[in-house]
Design a protein around this motif. Structure first.
Motif, mmCIF file in Angstrom:
data_model
loop_
_atom_site.group_PDB
_atom_site.id
_atom_site.type_symbol
_atom_site.label_atom_id
_atom_site.label_comp_id
_atom_site.label_asym_id
_atom_site.label_seq_id
_atom_site.Cartn_x
_atom_site.Cartn_y
_atom_site.Cartn_z
ATOM 1 N N UNK A 41 -1.827 13.641 7.674
ATOM 2 C CA UNK A 41 -0.648 14.374 8.152
ATOM 3 C C UNK A 41 -0.401 15.658 7.354
ATOM 4 N N UNK A 42 -1.211 15.883 6.311
ATOM 5 C CA UNK A 42 -1.058 17.084 5.496
ATOM 6 C C UNK A 42 0.100 17.009 4.518
ATOM 7 N N UNK A 43 0.599 15.815 4.234
ATOM 8 C CA UNK A 43 1.739 15.644 3.339
ATOM 9 C C UNK A 43 1.232 15.334 1.931
ATOM 10 N N UNK A 44 0.916 16.385 1.187
ATOM 11 C CA UNK A 44 0.347 16.205 -0.145
ATOM 12 C C UNK A 44 1.343 15.605 -1.127
ATOM 13 N N UNK A 45 2.611 15.917 -0.961
ATOM 14 C CA UNK A 45 3.622 15.343 -1.856
ATOM 15 C C UNK A 45 3.671 13.821 -1.704
ATOM 16 N N UNK A 46 3.664 13.357 -0.469
ATOM 17 C CA UNK A 46 3.702 11.921 -0.217
ATOM 18 C C UNK A 46 2.405 11.255 -0.670
ATOM 19 N N UNK A 47 1.284 11.897 -0.434
ATOM 20 C CA UNK A 47 0.002 11.361 -0.894
ATOM 21 C C UNK A 47 0.010 11.210 -2.410
ATOM 22 N N UNK A 48 0.558 12.185 -3.125
ATOM 23 C CA UNK A 48 0.633 12.114 -4.588
ATOM 24 C C UNK A 48 1.554 10.974 -5.029
ATOM 25 N N UNK A 49 2.660 10.796 -4.333
ATOM 26 C CA UNK A 49 3.563 9.683 -4.639
ATOM 27 C C UNK A 49 2.823 8.350 -4.516
ATOM 28 N N UNK A 50 2.049 8.194 -3.446
ATOM 29 C CA UNK A 50 1.303 6.952 -3.251
ATOM 30 C C UNK A 50 0.207 6.786 -4.302
ATOM 31 N N UNK A 51 -0.424 7.884 -4.725
ATOM 32 C CA UNK A 51 -1.424 7.811 -5.799
ATOM 33 C C UNK A 51 -0.780 7.326 -7.098
ATOM 34 N N UNK A 52 0.395 7.868 -7.395
ATOM 35 C CA UNK A 52 1.109 7.449 -8.602
ATOM 36 C C UNK A 52 1.482 5.969 -8.517
ATOM 37 N N UNK A 53 1.928 5.534 -7.361
ATOM 38 C CA UNK A 53 2.280 4.129 -7.159
ATOM 39 C C UNK A 53 1.049 3.244 -7.306
ATOM 40 N N UNK A 54 -0.066 3.709 -6.767
ATOM 41 C CA UNK A 54 -1.322 2.976 -6.870
ATOM 42 C C UNK A 54 -1.736 2.841 -8.342
ATOM 43 N N UNK A 55 -1.600 3.912 -9.089
ATOM 44 C CA UNK A 55 -1.953 3.891 -10.511
ATOM 45 C C UNK A 55 -1.050 2.929 -11.280
ATOM 46 N N UNK A 56 0.224 2.931 -10.967
ATOM 47 C CA UNK A 56 1.156 2.016 -11.627
ATOM 48 C C UNK A 56 0.782 0.565 -11.331
ATOM 49 N N UNK A 57 0.402 0.270 -10.098
ATOM 50 C CA UNK A 57 -0.022 -1.088 -9.754
ATOM 51 C C UNK A 57 -1.315 -1.453 -10.484
ATOM 52 N N UNK A 58 -2.227 -0.500 -10.616
ATOM 53 C CA UNK A 58 -3.472 -0.762 -11.336
ATOM 54 C C UNK A 58 -3.184 -1.091 -12.798
ATOM 55 N N UNK A 59 -2.269 -0.348 -13.399
ATOM 56 C CA UNK A 59 -1.887 -0.612 -14.783
ATOM 57 C C UNK A 59 -1.200 -1.973 -14.899
ATOM 58 N N UNK A 60 -0.352 -2.286 -13.939
ATOM 59 C CA UNK A 60 0.341 -3.578 -13.930
ATOM 60 C C UNK A 60 -0.669 -4.719 -13.791
ATOM 61 N N UNK A 61 -1.651 -4.546 -12.929
ATOM 62 C CA UNK A 61 -2.681 -5.574 -12.742
ATOM 63 C C UNK A 61 -3.475 -5.782 -14.030
ATOM 64 N N UNK A 62 -3.841 -4.706 -14.699
ATOM 65 C CA UNK A 62 -4.590 -4.814 -15.951
ATOM 66 C C UNK A 62 -3.767 -5.509 -17.034
ATOM 67 N N UNK A 63 -2.485 -5.168 -17.094
ATOM 68 C CA UNK A 63 -1.620 -5.812 -18.090
ATOM 69 C C UNK A 63 -1.466 -7.299 -17.795
ATOM 70 N N UNK A 64 -1.267 -7.642 -16.545
ATOM 71 C CA UNK A 64 -1.143 -9.050 -16.153
ATOM 72 C C UNK A 64 -2.447 -9.795 -16.480
#
Length: 71
Positions: A41-64
């Motif tokens: 959809x060309x929404x780079x701001x939203x794509x970046x938000x989802x990337x940040x969320x994905x990274x946070x989940x990856x960090x959470x998974x590693x910590x768990x």
């Protein structure tokens, strides 16, 4: 508590860590689709938000995973 020793043979704390790890790992796959959709959809701001969320989940998974390994 749905898990717990009575139902799974796991202590509540281990069951809870496994649940967090599972949800965080699933989130990583889900966010990949969200990122793709936003980029289409060309929404780079939203794509970046989802990337940040994905990274946070990856960090959470590693910590768990680390905490689970200690137990």
């Amino acid at each position: 508590m749905v898990g717990g020793t009575d139902n799974t043979g796991l202590s509540d704390r281990v069951y809870n860590l496994i649940s967090v790890l599972n949800r965080a790992a699933e989130g990583g796959y889900t966010y990949a689709q969200y990122i793709d959709d936003a980029e289409k959809e060309g929404d780079t701001e939203l794509a970046q938000f989802f990337r940040e969320s994905q990274q946070q989940d990856a960090e959470r998974a590693q910590r768990a995973k680390s905490l689970l390994g200690q137990r």
